[in-house]
Design an enzyme around this catalytic site. Structure first.
Site, PDB file in Angstrom:
ATOM      1  N   PRO A   9       0.831  -1.181  -0.095  1.00  0.00           N
ATOM      2  CA  PRO A   9      -0.102  -0.029   0.017  1.00  0.00           C
ATOM      3  C   PRO A   9       0.941   1.284  -0.027  1.00  0.00           C
ATOM      4  O   PRO A   9       1.859   1.308   0.688  1.00  0.00           O
ATOM      5  CB  PRO A   9      -0.781  -0.044   1.271  1.00  0.00           C
ATOM      6  CG  PRO A   9      -0.006  -1.062   2.324  1.00  0.00           C
ATOM      7  CD  PRO A   9       0.646  -1.937   1.194  1.00  0.00           C
ATOM      8  N   ARG A  17       4.756  11.145  -2.460  1.00  0.00           N
ATOM      9  CA  ARG A  17       4.562  10.502  -1.066  1.00  0.00           C
ATOM     10  C   ARG A  17       5.724  10.788  -0.396  1.00  0.00           C
ATOM     11  O   ARG A  17       6.866  10.222  -0.451  1.00  0.00           O
ATOM     12  CB  ARG A  17       4.129   9.093  -1.092  1.00  0.00           C
ATOM     13  CG  ARG A  17       4.270   8.505   0.411  1.00  0.00           C
ATOM     14  CD  ARG A  17       4.137   7.117   0.304  1.00  0.00           C
ATOM     15  NE  ARG A  17       3.961   6.710   1.599  1.00  0.00           N
ATOM     16  CZ  ARG A  17       4.224   5.316   2.282  1.00  0.00           C
ATOM     17  NH1 ARG A  17       4.710   4.660   1.207  1.00  0.00           N
ATOM     18  NH2 ARG A  17       4.048   5.051   3.095  1.00  0.00           N
ATOM     19  N   TYR A  22      11.177   8.838   0.993  1.00  0.00           N
ATOM     20  CA  TYR A  22      10.959   7.788  -0.043  1.00  0.00           C
ATOM     21  C   TYR A  22      11.607   8.103  -1.410  1.00  0.00           C
ATOM     22  O   TYR A  22      11.597   7.472  -2.332  1.00  0.00           O
ATOM     23  CB  TYR A  22       9.587   7.394  -0.314  1.00  0.00           C
ATOM     24  CG  TYR A  22       8.928   6.762   0.956  1.00  0.00           C
ATOM     25  CD1 TYR A  22       9.501   5.604   1.473  1.00  0.00           C
ATOM     26  CD2 TYR A  22       7.971   7.456   1.712  1.00  0.00           C
ATOM     27  CE1 TYR A  22       9.014   5.143   2.616  1.00  0.00           C
ATOM     28  CE2 TYR A  22       7.287   6.995   2.890  1.00  0.00           C
ATOM     29  CZ  TYR A  22       8.029   5.600   3.296  1.00  0.00           C
ATOM     30  OH  TYR A  22       7.365   5.093   4.533  1.00  0.00           O
ATOM     31  N   ASN A  71       8.098  -5.747  -0.793  1.00  0.00           N
ATOM     32  CA  ASN A  71       7.961  -4.554   0.171  1.00  0.00           C
ATOM     33  C   ASN A  71       6.543  -4.462   0.342  1.00  0.00           C
ATOM     34  O   ASN A  71       5.642  -3.913  -0.276  1.00  0.00           O
ATOM     35  CB  ASN A  71       8.418  -3.193  -0.725  1.00  0.00           C
ATOM     36  CG  ASN A  71       8.421  -2.020   0.297  1.00  0.00           C
ATOM     37  OD1 ASN A  71       7.770  -2.202   1.371  1.00  0.00           O
ATOM     38  ND2 ASN A  71       9.137  -1.077   0.080  1.00  0.00           N
ATOM     39  N   HIS A  77       4.108  -4.668   8.848  1.00  0.00           N
ATOM     40  CA  HIS A  77       4.175  -4.760  10.187  1.00  0.00           C
ATOM     41  C   HIS A  77       2.626  -4.939  11.076  1.00  0.00           C
ATOM     42  O   HIS A  77       2.534  -5.183  12.129  1.00  0.00           O
ATOM     43  CB  HIS A  77       4.172  -3.154  10.639  1.00  0.00           C
ATOM     44  CG  HIS A  77       5.302  -2.475  10.064  1.00  0.00           C
ATOM     45  ND1 HIS A  77       6.465  -2.750   9.922  1.00  0.00           N
ATOM     46  CD2 HIS A  77       5.221  -1.375   9.098  1.00  0.00           C
ATOM     47  CE1 HIS A  77       7.209  -1.931   9.106  1.00  0.00           C
ATOM     48  NE2 HIS A  77       6.400  -1.121   8.618  1.00  0.00           N
ATOM     49  N   ASP A  84       1.793 -15.834   6.508  1.00  0.00           N
ATOM     50  CA  ASP A  84       1.341 -17.133   6.512  1.00  0.00           C
ATOM     51  C   ASP A  84       1.587 -17.339   5.021  1.00  0.00           C
ATOM     52  O   ASP A  84       1.604 -18.805   4.577  1.00  0.00           O
ATOM     53  CB  ASP A  84      -0.187 -17.390   6.898  1.00  0.00           C
ATOM     54  CG  ASP A  84      -0.200 -17.413   8.501  1.00  0.00           C
ATOM     55  OD1 ASP A  84       0.729 -17.584   9.087  1.00  0.00           O
ATOM     56  OD2 ASP A  84      -1.416 -17.391   8.828  1.00  0.00           O
ATOM     57  N   GLU A  95      12.585  -9.614   1.392  1.00  0.00           N
ATOM     58  CA  GLU A  95      11.736  -8.539   2.031  1.00  0.00           C
ATOM     59  C   GLU A  95      12.809  -7.160   1.592  1.00  0.00           C
ATOM     60  O   GLU A  95      13.755  -7.301   2.041  1.00  0.00           O
ATOM     61  CB  GLU A  95      11.673  -8.566   3.493  1.00  0.00           C
ATOM     62  CG  GLU A  95      10.972  -7.459   4.139  1.00  0.00           C
ATOM     63  CD  GLU A  95      10.792  -7.637   5.657  1.00  0.00           C
ATOM     64  OE1 GLU A  95      11.350  -8.601   6.191  1.00  0.00           O
ATOM     65  OE2 GLU A  95      10.196  -6.754   6.348  1.00  0.00           O
ATOM     66  N   HIS A  97      12.739  -2.758   1.976  1.00  0.00           N
ATOM     67  CA  HIS A  97      12.166  -1.534   2.227  1.00  0.00           C
ATOM     68  C   HIS A  97      13.048  -0.362   1.896  1.00  0.00           C
ATOM     69  O   HIS A  97      14.329  -0.565   1.981  1.00  0.00           O
ATOM     70  CB  HIS A  97      12.058  -1.239   3.948  1.00  0.00           C
ATOM     71  CG  HIS A  97      10.987  -2.394   4.474  1.00  0.00           C
ATOM     72  ND1 HIS A  97       9.731  -2.130   4.262  1.00  0.00           N
ATOM     73  CD2 HIS A  97      11.381  -3.554   5.064  1.00  0.00           C
ATOM     74  CE1 HIS A  97       9.188  -3.596   4.921  1.00  0.00           C
ATOM     75  NE2 HIS A  97      10.076  -4.197   5.409  1.00  0.00           N
ATOM     76  N   SER A  99      13.087   2.848   3.221  1.00  0.00           N
ATOM     77  CA  SER A  99      13.695   3.644   4.214  1.00  0.00           C
ATOM     78  C   SER A  99      14.179   2.373   5.380  1.00  0.00           C
ATOM     79  O   SER A  99      14.064   1.343   5.313  1.00  0.00           O
ATOM     80  CB  SER A  99      12.381   4.174   4.906  1.00  0.00           C
ATOM     81  OG  SER A  99      11.576   3.326   5.373  1.00  0.00           O
ATOM     82  N   ARG A 104      13.096   4.330  12.453  1.00  0.00           N
ATOM     83  CA  ARG A 104      11.862   4.835  12.483  1.00  0.00           C
ATOM     84  C   ARG A 104      10.899   4.542  13.815  1.00  0.00           C
ATOM     85  O   ARG A 104      11.527   3.951  14.657  1.00  0.00           O
ATOM     86  CB  ARG A 104      11.193   4.802  11.309  1.00  0.00           C
ATOM     87  CG  ARG A 104      12.027   5.338  10.000  1.00  0.00           C
ATOM     88  CD  ARG A 104      11.075   5.086   8.592  1.00  0.00           C
ATOM     89  NE  ARG A 104       9.901   5.974   8.477  1.00  0.00           N
ATOM     90  CZ  ARG A 104       9.158   5.620   7.619  1.00  0.00           C
ATOM     91  NH1 ARG A 104       9.186   4.896   6.728  1.00  0.00           N
ATOM     92  NH2 ARG A 104       7.843   6.511   7.538  1.00  0.00           N
ATOM     93  N   ARG A 108       7.301   0.017  13.482  1.00  0.00           N
ATOM     94  CA  ARG A 108       7.565  -0.204  12.249  1.00  0.00           C
ATOM     95  C   ARG A 108       9.094  -1.336  12.637  1.00  0.00           C
ATOM     96  O   ARG A 108       9.597  -1.803  11.550  1.00  0.00           O
ATOM     97  CB  ARG A 108       8.115   0.965  11.375  1.00  0.00           C
ATOM     98  CG  ARG A 108       7.205   2.010  10.753  1.00  0.00           C
ATOM     99  CD  ARG A 108       7.643   2.938   9.786  1.00  0.00           C
ATOM    100  NE  ARG A 108       6.754   3.980   9.877  1.00  0.00           N
ATOM    101  CZ  ARG A 108       5.929   4.252   9.112  1.00  0.00           C
ATOM    102  NH1 ARG A 108       5.491   3.398   8.172  1.00  0.00           N
ATOM    103  NH2 ARG A 108       5.169   5.353   9.285  1.00  0.00           N
TER     104      ARG A 108
HETATM  105  C1  DQA Z   1       8.268   1.077   3.881  1.00  0.00           C
HETATM  106  C2  DQA Z   1       8.191   1.220   5.474  1.00  0.00           C
HETATM  107  C3  DQA Z   1       7.004   1.049   5.959  1.00  0.00           C
HETATM  108  O1  DQA Z   1       6.997   1.056   7.299  1.00  0.00           O
HETATM  109  C4  DQA Z   1       5.925   1.911   5.343  1.00  0.00           C
HETATM  110  O2  DQA Z   1       4.598   1.754   6.064  1.00  0.00           O
HETATM  111  C5  DQA Z   1       5.948   2.006   3.860  1.00  0.00           C
HETATM  112  C6  DQA Z   1       7.321   2.021   3.309  1.00  0.00           C
HETATM  113  C7  DQA Z   1       9.662   1.209   2.992  1.00  0.00           C
HETATM  114  O3  DQA Z   1       9.812   0.801   1.942  1.00  0.00           O
HETATM  115  O4  DQA Z   1      10.469   2.021   3.654  1.00  0.00           O
HETATM  116  O5  DQA Z   1       4.962   2.191   3.257  1.00  0.00           O
HETATM  117  O6  DQA Z   1       8.027  -0.302   3.377  1.00  0.00           O
END
Ligand code: DQA
Length: 139
Positions: A9, A17, A22, A71, A77, A84, A95, A97, A99, A104, A108
């Protein structure tokens, strides 16, 4: 090698955003560069703001692709269902991210993806995705 990037999302708003967190690039522009850089790979892409659609895509590709770069954004979180789904499939998941979520808010610092992921890459901006691709090329 057939990889897929699955974004959760609000990642459709990259570029607009919170650019201080980001970055200023849209994911579509970044993805075009990635595909040009990794021409030999099949690099599929899926984004959804809906948890069930993300789970459906993980199930759909989870027995055919060589790797999933996930991502799950905020669902990372909160989503036991995504954790699952990763457990249920055979395709390895890395995985990512953008950031460094560990720098943070405390909420998170929790991930339902990390315990079932092959590995975790966070905090390198959009280049976190490059690094995830590289991780599949190593193996
Ligand atoms: C994120 C970090 C998440 O905490 C956040 O909700 C995002 C982006 C990142 O790529 O840094 O939407 O996944």
């Amino acid at each position: 090698m057939k990889l897929i990037i699955i974004n959760g999302p609000n990642l459709n708003l990259l570029g607009k955003r919170e650019p201080e967190i980001y970055g200023a690039a849209s994911f579509e522009d970044y993805l075009a560069g990635l595909r040009a850089k990794y021409k030999k790979l099949t690099l599929d892409y899926f984004q959804s703001n809906i948890e069930g659609e993300l789970i459906g895509k993980i199930q759909e590709v989870g027995f055919s692709h060589d790797g999933i770069i996930l991502n799950a954004a905020a669902y990372t979180h909160t989503s036991v269902g995504i954790g699952d789904a990763i457990k249920a499939i055979s395709t390895p998941v890395v995985e990512v991210h953008i950031s460094n979520t560990m720098q943070r808010e405390a909420y998170r610092h929790v991930s339902h993806v990390s315990p079932v992921a092959k590995g975790v890459i966070l905090g390198f901006g959009l280049q976190s995705y490059d690094l995830a691709i590289e991780s599949f090329l190593l193996s």
